[in-house]
Each structure stands twice: as structure tokens, then as C-alpha cells.
Scaffold this active site. Structure first.
Site, PDB file in Angstrom:
ATOM      1  N   SER A 111       0.846  -1.199   0.000  1.00 26.20           N
ATOM      2  CA  SER A 111       0.000   0.000   0.000  1.00 26.20           C
ATOM      3  C   SER A 111       0.876   1.241   0.000  1.00 26.20           C
ATOM      4  O   SER A 111       1.939   1.269   0.618  1.00 26.20           O
ATOM      5  CB  SER A 111      -0.884   0.007   1.249  1.00 26.20           C
ATOM      6  OG  SER A 111      -1.462   1.290   1.429  1.00 26.20           O
ATOM      7  N   TYR A 131      -2.815   5.933  -4.392  1.00 27.95           N
ATOM      8  CA  TYR A 131      -3.996   6.771  -4.599  1.00 27.95           C
ATOM      9  C   TYR A 131      -3.473   8.049  -5.236  1.00 27.95           C
ATOM     10  O   TYR A 131      -2.362   8.496  -4.904  1.00 27.95           O
ATOM     11  CB  TYR A 131      -4.663   7.111  -3.264  1.00 27.95           C
ATOM     12  CG  TYR A 131      -5.304   5.922  -2.561  1.00 27.95           C
ATOM     13  CD1 TYR A 131      -6.505   5.402  -3.009  1.00 27.95           C
ATOM     14  CD2 TYR A 131      -4.698   5.345  -1.442  1.00 27.95           C
ATOM     15  CE1 TYR A 131      -7.107   4.324  -2.360  1.00 27.95           C
ATOM     16  CE2 TYR A 131      -5.294   4.267  -0.790  1.00 27.95           C
ATOM     17  CZ  TYR A 131      -6.498   3.760  -1.253  1.00 27.95           C
ATOM     18  OH  TYR A 131      -7.090   2.704  -0.618  1.00 27.95           O
ATOM     19  N   THR A 167      -5.363   2.912  -7.486  1.00 28.38           N
ATOM     20  CA  THR A 167      -6.702   2.583  -7.002  1.00 28.38           C
ATOM     21  C   THR A 167      -7.669   3.680  -7.434  1.00 28.38           C
ATOM     22  O   THR A 167      -7.462   4.858  -7.132  1.00 28.38           O
ATOM     23  CB  THR A 167      -6.673   2.428  -5.464  1.00 28.38           C
ATOM     24  OG1 THR A 167      -5.717   1.412  -5.153  1.00 28.38           O
ATOM     25  CG2 THR A 167      -8.030   2.023  -4.920  1.00 28.38           C
ATOM     26  N   LYS A 198      -6.919  -0.493 -10.210  1.00 27.72           N
ATOM     27  CA  LYS A 198      -7.601  -1.331  -9.213  1.00 27.72           C
ATOM     28  C   LYS A 198      -8.945  -0.718  -8.831  1.00 27.72           C
ATOM     29  O   LYS A 198      -8.997   0.450  -8.431  1.00 27.72           O
ATOM     30  CB  LYS A 198      -6.722  -1.458  -7.962  1.00 27.72           C
ATOM     31  CG  LYS A 198      -7.372  -2.199  -6.798  1.00 27.72           C
ATOM     32  CD  LYS A 198      -6.369  -2.447  -5.674  1.00 27.72           C
ATOM     33  CE  LYS A 198      -6.968  -3.203  -4.517  1.00 27.72           C
ATOM     34  NZ  LYS A 198      -7.741  -2.355  -3.594  1.00 27.72           N
ATOM     35  N   HIS A 256     -12.949  -3.139  -3.335  1.00 24.66           N
ATOM     36  CA  HIS A 256     -12.187  -2.674  -2.180  1.00 24.66           C
ATOM     37  C   HIS A 256     -12.547  -3.488  -0.926  1.00 24.66           C
ATOM     38  O   HIS A 256     -12.591  -2.971   0.188  1.00 24.66           O
ATOM     39  CB  HIS A 256     -12.464  -1.184  -1.943  1.00 24.66           C
ATOM     40  CG  HIS A 256     -11.280  -0.395  -1.461  1.00 24.66           C
ATOM     41  ND1 HIS A 256     -10.686   0.577  -2.210  1.00 24.66           N
ATOM     42  CD2 HIS A 256     -10.601  -0.423  -0.294  1.00 24.66           C
ATOM     43  CE1 HIS A 256      -9.692   1.131  -1.514  1.00 24.66           C
ATOM     44  NE2 HIS A 256      -9.617   0.537  -0.352  1.00 24.66           N
TER      45      HIS A 256
HETATM   46  C1  LIG Z   1      -7.481  -2.846   6.461  1.00 27.42           C
HETATM   47  C2  LIG Z   1      -7.508  -2.680   4.975  1.00 27.42           C
HETATM   48  C3  LIG Z   1      -6.761  -1.685   4.389  1.00 27.42           C
HETATM   49  C4  LIG Z   1      -6.753  -1.533   3.005  1.00 27.42           C
HETATM   50  N1  LIG Z   1      -5.942  -0.593   2.450  1.00 27.42           N
HETATM   51  C5  LIG Z   1      -5.933  -0.452   1.098  1.00 27.42           C
HETATM   52  C6  LIG Z   1      -5.044   0.477   0.474  1.00 27.42           C
HETATM   53  O1  LIG Z   1      -4.244   1.142   1.124  1.00 27.42           O
HETATM   54  N2  LIG Z   1      -5.111   0.599  -0.873  1.00 27.42           N
HETATM   55  C7  LIG Z   1      -5.980  -0.142  -1.652  1.00 27.42           C
HETATM   56  O2  LIG Z   1      -6.011   0.001  -2.879  1.00 27.42           O
HETATM   57  N3  LIG Z   1      -6.805  -1.067  -1.077  1.00 27.42           N
HETATM   58  C8  LIG Z   1      -6.785  -1.229   0.251  1.00 27.42           C
HETATM   59  N4  LIG Z   1      -7.603  -2.182   0.815  1.00 27.42           N
HETATM   60  C9  LIG Z   1      -8.419  -3.064  -0.054  1.00 27.42           C
HETATM   61  C10 LIG Z   1      -7.649  -4.336  -0.434  1.00 27.42           C
HETATM   62  O3  LIG Z   1      -6.579  -4.026  -1.284  1.00 27.42           O
HETATM   63  C11 LIG Z   1      -8.532  -5.371  -1.162  1.00 27.42           C
HETATM   64  O4  LIG Z   1      -9.191  -4.756  -2.245  1.00 27.42           O
HETATM   65  C12 LIG Z   1      -9.552  -6.068  -0.276  1.00 27.42           C
HETATM   66  O5  LIG Z   1      -9.075  -6.215   1.043  1.00 27.42           O
HETATM   67  C13 LIG Z   1      -9.880  -7.434  -0.877  1.00 27.42           C
HETATM   68  O6  LIG Z   1     -10.826  -8.100  -0.140  1.00 27.42           O
HETATM   69  P1  LIG Z   1     -10.487  -9.277   0.929  1.00 27.42           P
HETATM   70  O7  LIG Z   1      -9.967  -8.605   2.135  1.00 27.42           O
HETATM   71  O8  LIG Z   1     -11.830  -9.906   1.136  1.00 27.42           O
HETATM   72  O9  LIG Z   1      -9.485 -10.213   0.302  1.00 27.42           O
HETATM   73  C14 LIG Z   1      -7.579  -2.365   2.205  1.00 27.42           C
HETATM   74  C15 LIG Z   1      -8.330  -3.382   2.809  1.00 27.42           C
HETATM   75  C16 LIG Z   1      -8.284  -3.560   4.172  1.00 27.42           C
HETATM   76  C17 LIG Z   1      -9.082  -4.691   4.777  1.00 27.42           C
END
Ligand SMILES: Cc1cc2nc3c(=O)[nH]c(=O)nc-3n(C[C@H](O)[C@H](O)[C@H](O)COP(=O)(O)O)c2cc1C
Length: 355
Positions: A101, A123, A149, A226, A250
């Protein structure tokens, strides 16, 4: 996986656990992502020689032991003192793609020390100079692609974080961006979300397709988008020069009511027609889920929360346990369905409820 999750929850600070587990609104999309996999079934073939099963794959130049990647998850020192450095080590040990991230709580250079395949998620901030600086650092540290993203012009309505007045504590803050830019993430708001305030102040809600082409031109790195769910956006991404797309809602954290990613995948893959790699994330918890995604057109399948459960439960070893387990389950599922090669996985082997 469930065992890692229970151990992770037992050790986590409650606000940090809710930030990890929660989704937006009534968490319908969060639940739908997981439920979609529980509703599909797979039809095995028999009497196929499965002495050797090959899960290896290459995506945008990254060679992986299996079509599995770690989705970007911010601020991982919330769950373990080694944070993203340990996640990257677990990913490298299992031949898994690591997508760090933008808001990693370990320095990109530390993440790179693990030595595995690595991409950086971004981002697009209003301040493009910050962005270009991060890209230059990531390039120097051997990150080979950018994941931009595009589903976050504003932050989703994450009720758990509001109820907890959740803010990022100092030990888990971003180690890559100047503290002034990140300041609002650390200020708790009663009846509000520090992260939503931060997003409102720093992200560019006016982002458009032209900006993607600009970024790809300026950075010289492949740009993967994404957060695509609509086949028309997928086609547009191809036209805009994207090197790949991630079908993602997401993890149910942005638009509550958005369709489950497994339901979005087939039409998106069809629209892309193999021109660029299609990745997917959301609700993947088992090797057979990876198999189903591959069968329905995904090149690589990402997991977000599961590696963090491994991280929280056991650092790099826990991450490797989760990712290695997923790969072993995929390999077993390929053997038991009589599909020894990834290319053998086709839509015809999957039965889905009609929607
Ligand atoms: C705690 C947390 C933080 C996240 N931070 C980001 C991030 O910084 N950038 C991003 O593109 N997606 C972020 N996501 C989304 C994840 O990249 C991903 O799309 C999502 O967790 C996929 O679903 P899953 O947890 O069911 O596998 C985050 C998800 C979680 C749970």
C-alpha cells in the site's frame, strides 16, 4: 485460515481489528463477496494424469509460484511490529506477488529487502509532486509496477471506524510520506472518521482517464487500475494504456451495495479479451476460490485480509502459512478436478446460481 483469523483477533487491539474486518454501510457487499464463492460449485473430470500439477504463472513480468498475490492493505504495523516487511517476507518465501500500500507503515526500501515480486499501490493525491517522488523511490527499490486505485474519490462510510473514533496511532503511521500530509489520519474525531477526513483533504476527487495516461507517461512503469467492476470501464482501461486491471470493490469498504467481485469478473474478463491481465480480489478464502476465479477469467487472484490474519498471528511465518496454504489448496483442487495446468481451468467447469 480460520485458525489464523481467531489467533489474530485474540491479539489485536479492538479498533484496529474493526478497521481490518469492517466494510462500508451495512456491510452487504463485504458479505456478498464471501457468499458468492460459497454459492458456486465445481464439476471435476476424472482419469486425467495429474502426476504433475503446475501452478506457476507470470504477470506483467513478475514470476509467481501460483496465481496469487497480496492485495494492498495500509498501516500493517497496527497488527504486528514488523508490519509490511514481514508480509513481504512471507510473500517472497511462497513466491507470491506483494502489492504494498502507498500508506505502508514500513519503508518501501524495507519491503524491497524481502526480494520477492513487488508492486506499489497508489492513490492519486491532489499534490502530484508527492506522487512522483514516491514513484521514483519505488522504482529505485525495484517495484516493477504501479497499482492505481480508482474506486476511492471519497472514502466509503465505514461505520465501525466512526463508532470507534478510529485514528492511526503513531507506531503504525506511514513511513513513506511526510508527516504533514498524513497528519489528519492520526487525529481522532468524535462521531467521525479520521481516515475519511484525510481522504477528503488529500485525494483528488476530480481524477479522470486523462490523468491515468499522464501517470503512465510520467512514470514509465506499467500502471494497473484497481477497482474496476463495469465491463465498459475495463475496455476503457485497455484503451487508456493500462497494463492490467483489478476487479475489486475494495473488500466491501467503498460502495455498500456494489456487486460481489465474483459476479463482476466474467463480464469484465470477456470485455478485456485477454488484451491485458485481469486480477481480482474480494472474499477469496480458499484454494478452490482461486481456482474458480481462474476458471472465470482472472489471471491472478489477490487476498487482502487473510495475509494480515497470518501476520497478526505469527509475523512473516504466519503470512507464509496463509499464502502457502492457499497455494497448496489450489494445487490439490487442480488435481482433484483433473486440471493439471492453469490453462485447463475454463468457465464450463463452474456452476453459478443465475442472477
Ligand atoms: C485494512 C484494509 C486496508 C486496506 N488498504 C488499502 C489500500 O491502502 N489501498 C488499496 O487500494 N486497497 C486497500 N484495501 C483493499 C484491499 O486491497 C482489497 O481490495 C480487499 O481487502 C480485498 O478483499 P479481501 O480482504 O476480502 O481479500 C484495504 C483493505 C483492508 C481490509
Amino acid at each position: 485460515m480460520d485458525d489464523y483469523r481467531s489467533r489474530a483477533q485474540a491479539g489485536a487491539e479492538p479498533g484496529a481489528w474493526d478497521y481490518l474486518e469492517g466494510g462500508a454501510g451495512a456491510e452487504r457487499t463485504l458479505a456478498a463477496n464471501v457468499a458468492a464463492f460459497q454459492e458456486v460449485t465445481v464439476v471435476p473430470r476424472v482419469l486425467v494424469d495429474v502426476t504433475t500439477v503446475d501452478t506457476a504463472v507470470e504477470v506483467c513480468g513478475a514470476r509467481l509460484a501460483a496465481p496469487i498475490g497480496v492485495a494492498p492493505v495500509a498501516y500493517q504495523r497496527l497488527w504486528h511490529p514488523d508490519g509490511e516487511a514481514a508480509t513481504a517476507a512471507g510473500a517472497a518465501a511462497t513466491g507470491t506477488l506483494m502489492i504494498a500500500s502507498m500508506f505502508a507503515s514500513a519503508r518501501y526500501e524495507e519491503i524491497a529487502e524481502a526480494g520477492g515480486a513487488r508492486w506499489l499501490q497508489l492513490y492519486v493525491l491532489r499534490d502530484r509532486a508527492i506522487l512522483l517522488d514516491l514513484v521514483a523511490r519505488a522504482r529505485a527499490a525495484g517495484f516493477t509496477a504501479l497499482v492505481v486505485t480508482v474506486d476511492t474519490p471519497r472514502l466509503g462510510d465505514r461505520r465501525r471506524d466512526v463508532r470507534n473514533s478510529f485514528a492511526i496511532p503513531p507506531h503504525a503511521q506511514s513511513q513513506n510520506i511526510d508527516p504533514e500530509t498524513m497528519a489528519l489520519t492520526g487525529v481522532p474525531i468524535t462521531g467521525g472518521s479520521a481516515l475519511a477526513t484525510h481522504v477528503g483533504a488529500t485525494y483528488d476527487p476530480g481524477l479522470r482517464w486523462e490523468d491515468i495516461s499522464w501517470l503512465a507517461d510520467r512514470t514509465g512503469l506499467p500502471v494497473v487500475l484497481k477497482g474496476i467492476l463495469d465491463p465498459s470501464d475495463a475496455t476503457r482501461a485497455v484503451d487508456a494504456g493500462a497494463a492490467g486491471i483489478v476487479v475489486s470493490n475494495h473488500g466491501g469498504r467503498q460502495l455498500d451495495g456494489a456487486l460481489a467481485t465474483l459476479d463482476a469478473l466474467p463480464a469484465v474478463a470477456e470485455a478485456v479479451e485477454g488484451r491485458i491481465p485481469v486480477l481480482v480480489d474480494g472474499g477469496v478464502r480458499r484454494g478452490v476460490d482461486v481456482l474458480v476465479c481462474r476458471a472465470l477469467g482472472a489471471d491472478v487472484v489477490l487476498v487482502g485480509r487473510p495475509p494480515v490474519w497470518g501476520l497478526a498471528a505469527g509475523g512473516a511465518e504466519g503470512v507464509a502459512g496463509v499464502l502457502g496454504g492457499l497455494r497448496a489448496e489450489l494445487e490439490l483442487a487442480m488435481a482433484l478436478t483433473g486440471r493439471p495446468c492453469l490453462a485447463d481451468l475454463t468457465p464450463a467447469m463452474v456452476r453459478r446460481p443465475s442472477r
